[in-house]
Design an enzyme around this catalytic site. Structure first.
Site, mmCIF file in Angstrom:
data_model
loop_
_atom_site.group_PDB
_atom_site.id
_atom_site.type_symbol
_atom_site.label_atom_id
_atom_site.label_comp_id
_atom_site.label_asym_id
_atom_site.label_seq_id
_atom_site.Cartn_x
_atom_site.Cartn_y
_atom_site.Cartn_z
ATOM 1 N N HIS A 133 54.728 40.497 35.369
ATOM 2 C CA HIS A 133 53.807 40.437 36.511
ATOM 3 C C HIS A 133 54.582 39.829 37.694
ATOM 4 O O HIS A 133 55.506 39.028 37.497
ATOM 5 C CB HIS A 133 52.637 39.529 36.124
ATOM 6 N N ASP A 210 54.944 33.308 29.981
ATOM 7 C CA ASP A 210 53.765 33.576 30.796
ATOM 8 C C ASP A 210 52.677 34.041 29.837
ATOM 9 O O ASP A 210 52.687 35.187 29.379
ATOM 10 C CB ASP A 210 54.120 34.649 31.838
ATOM 11 N N GLN A 213 48.173 36.812 29.697
ATOM 12 C CA GLN A 213 47.515 37.859 28.910
ATOM 13 C C GLN A 213 47.618 37.583 27.418
ATOM 14 O O GLN A 213 46.946 38.245 26.629
ATOM 15 C CB GLN A 213 48.136 39.239 29.210
ATOM 16 N N LYS A 236 41.093 34.226 32.732
ATOM 17 C CA LYS A 236 41.308 35.361 31.824
ATOM 18 C C LYS A 236 40.877 34.989 30.406
ATOM 19 O O LYS A 236 40.981 35.783 29.488
ATOM 20 C CB LYS A 236 42.772 35.774 31.841
ATOM 21 N N CYS A 374 49.987 44.509 39.973
ATOM 22 C CA CYS A 374 50.952 43.450 40.311
ATOM 23 C C CYS A 374 52.154 43.493 39.370
ATOM 24 O O CYS A 374 52.675 42.444 38.954
ATOM 25 C CB CYS A 374 50.316 42.064 40.299
HETATM 26 N N1 7TS Z 1 50.950 36.809 34.598
HETATM 27 C C1 7TS Z 1 50.313 37.832 34.018
HETATM 28 C C2 7TS Z 1 50.895 38.456 32.794
HETATM 29 C C3 7TS Z 1 49.110 38.282 34.559
HETATM 30 O O1 7TS Z 1 48.473 39.293 33.965
HETATM 31 C C4 7TS Z 1 48.579 37.673 35.722
HETATM 32 C C5 7TS Z 1 47.343 38.179 36.395
HETATM 33 C C6 7TS Z 1 49.272 36.587 36.260
HETATM 34 C C7 7TS Z 1 50.457 36.193 35.687
HETATM 35 C C8 7TS Z 1 48.749 35.839 37.436
HETATM 36 O O2 7TS Z 1 47.612 35.129 37.072
HETATM 37 P P1 7TS Z 1 46.778 34.318 38.174
HETATM 38 O O3 7TS Z 1 45.560 33.870 37.437
HETATM 39 O O4 7TS Z 1 47.630 33.183 38.608
HETATM 40 O O5 7TS Z 1 46.486 35.290 39.276
HETATM 41 N N2 7TS Z 1 47.067 39.538 36.124
HETATM 42 C C9 7TS Z 1 46.180 40.328 36.756
HETATM 43 C C10 7TS Z 1 45.929 41.649 36.377
HETATM 44 O O6 7TS Z 1 46.458 42.205 35.420
HETATM 45 N N3 7TS Z 1 45.011 42.162 37.187
HETATM 46 O O7 7TS Z 1 44.657 41.232 38.088
HETATM 47 C C11 7TS Z 1 45.373 40.085 37.830
#
Ligand code: 7TS
Length: 416
Positions: A133, A210, A213, A236, A374
């Site tokens: 990501h 990370d 997910q 999430k 992203c």
């Molecule tokens: N890393 C991964 C693997 C992610 O899927 C996401 C967000 C992030 C980092 C960033 O997370 P945040 O909570 O700091 O924004 N992924 C997604 C997605 O798949 N669709 O919208 C956000």
């Protein structure tokens, strides 16, 4: 707080009662039942989380760590109690290793600033994968630009799996950190993180995972994973937005300077010098997100009550069912066919732009994500501008899958 649904513990996984725990799923969208298949972007919250946050706001709120009055102590207890709940969930050795952040993105940026930048120089390398990501790419690009270090990227194959041999070959004497996703958000690929950690540690290289997910689909036992940093977002994991966690191995966190300055991260301040607070508060400048932490703890309680393994098995069943049915839609191509996948189905349909597909599905009450997720390098690898992505969570059911597949056939008719 609401009692957990009874039937699911007695007779196994009771999807109807799980779905009923999520009030938002009762609403209609464009006159249709809502099939929410965008949990990889943000999962919905169960009533237990909404009520825990409400209880905190109604009975406990004040600023933390500073007042002697009853509310400040209640808020501090709630906040620090949530930290201990996260520690137990992650099986971290100490609550000192649990730092509250705004989310995964801030957690990774914290490591890039406070751990990586002071250690990097020209010729040093950070190793990531092609599956990351943007939140696990851009902070390292910025750190490399500031220090003269180089970002190395381990390639993937046409199934969306990491080419492990090439990853290993890229581990060099100049590698200072490996930073990889546990699960790819764009494709659902589960990365071989145990092998990655082992290979990196064999060369003395620390590893950041990370877990954005990964943590919702099976949890994370950090002592088993043996990683050095771990980042995730509450939203999430059925928790609130604006709160997440950075886990760091205590020895590494101790060596790191603070990232941001302000309240809570200091012990004393004078114009001749400032002394910093102990872990974990050294990395928590300013008033933190207390209600968010309380909501996160409630989300963890909720997930553990369902049972991470039961949720995982349920999602795997839905993923298999949806994949089989989707492949019968003419012109549909699944993007990401790794042997080990989490609850993500990414696809394209010949002749229909993913955004048009998303709009048609929305008109049928089906919420999916369309775009580059992203993860633009992943899209580039497959030569695509975008995909459509359905993602599954604990509350999805067979009806959601049928609604998705029905809407895909309908989209085909519209564009025929
Ligand atoms: N890393 C991964 C693997 C992610 O899927 C996401 C967000 C992030 C980092 C960033 O997370 P945040 O909570 O700091 O924004 N992924 C997604 C997605 O798949 N669709 O919208 C956000």
């Amino acid at each position: 707080m609401m009692a957990p649904a009874l039937a699911r513990t007695a007779v196994g996984y009771d999807t109807a009662s799980v779905r009923a725990d999520f009030p938002i799923l009762a609403r209609e969208v464009h006159g249709h039942r809502l099939a929410y298949l965008d949990s990889a972007a943000s999962a919905q919250r169960p009533r237990a989380v909404i009520e825990a946050v409400d209880h905190y706001e109604t009975h406990c709120h004040a600023n933390v760590h500073r007042g002697v009055h009853a509310l400040s102590q209640a808020a501090t207890d709630a906040f620090e109690g949530a930290r201990e709940r996260v520690r137990r969930f992650l099986n971290a050795r100490s609550a000192k290793e649990i730092i509250f952040t705004r989310g995964t993105t801030e957690a990774i940026n914290l490591v890039a600033h406070a751990w990586a930048r002071p250690r990097l120089g020209p010729g040093d390398e950070i190793l990531i994968t092609w599956l990351e990501h943007h939140a696990n790419i851009v902070p390292w690009q910025m750190a490399c630009a500031a220090t003269g270090a180089t970002l190395k990227v381990a390639p993937i194959d046409e199934r969306g799996e990491l080419r492990f041999d090439e990853f290993e070959a890229l581990l060099s004497p100049r590698t200072r950190l490996v930073a990889v996703a546990q699960v790819s958000n764009a494709l659902g690929t589960v990365l071989p993180v145990a092998r990655i950690v082992k290979a990196a540690h064999a060369r003395g290289v620390p590893v950041l995972l990370d877990g954005a997910q990964g943590v919702p689909h099976g949890g994370a036992d950090l002592q088993a994973l043996d990683c050095d940093f771990y980042a995730f977002s509450a939203h999430k994991l059925y928790g609130p937005t604006g709160i997440g966690v950075l886990y760091g191995r205590e020895a590494l966190l101790r060596e790191m300077p603070p990232w941001q300055g302000g309240g809570d991260m200091i012990l004393s301040v004078s114009f001749s010098g400032t002394t910093y607070n102990d872990l974990p508060w050294k990395f928590e400048a300013g008033t933190p997100n207390m209600s968010g932490a309380v909501g996160l703890a409630a989300a963890i309680d909720y997930l553990e009550d369902l049972g991470a393994a039961a949720v995982h098995a349920h999602e795997q069943r839905l993923l298999a069912q949806a994949t089989t049915a989707a492949l019968e839609v003419p012109g549909l191509r699944v993007i990401g066919t790794a042997a080990d996948k989490a609850a993500v189905l990414s696809f394209t349909i010949e002749g229909i732009h993913p955004h048009d597909l998303g709009t048609i599905l929305d008109s049928e009450g089906v919420a999916i994500r369309t775009g580059h997720h992203c993860a633009m390098p992943v899209m580039d690898f497959f030569g695509l501008p975008a995909t459509a992505r359905a993602s599954f969570a604990c509350y999805n059911d067979d009806a959601d899958v049928s609604q998705l597949i029905g809407a895909l056939h309908k989209a085909r008719e519209v564009f025929a």
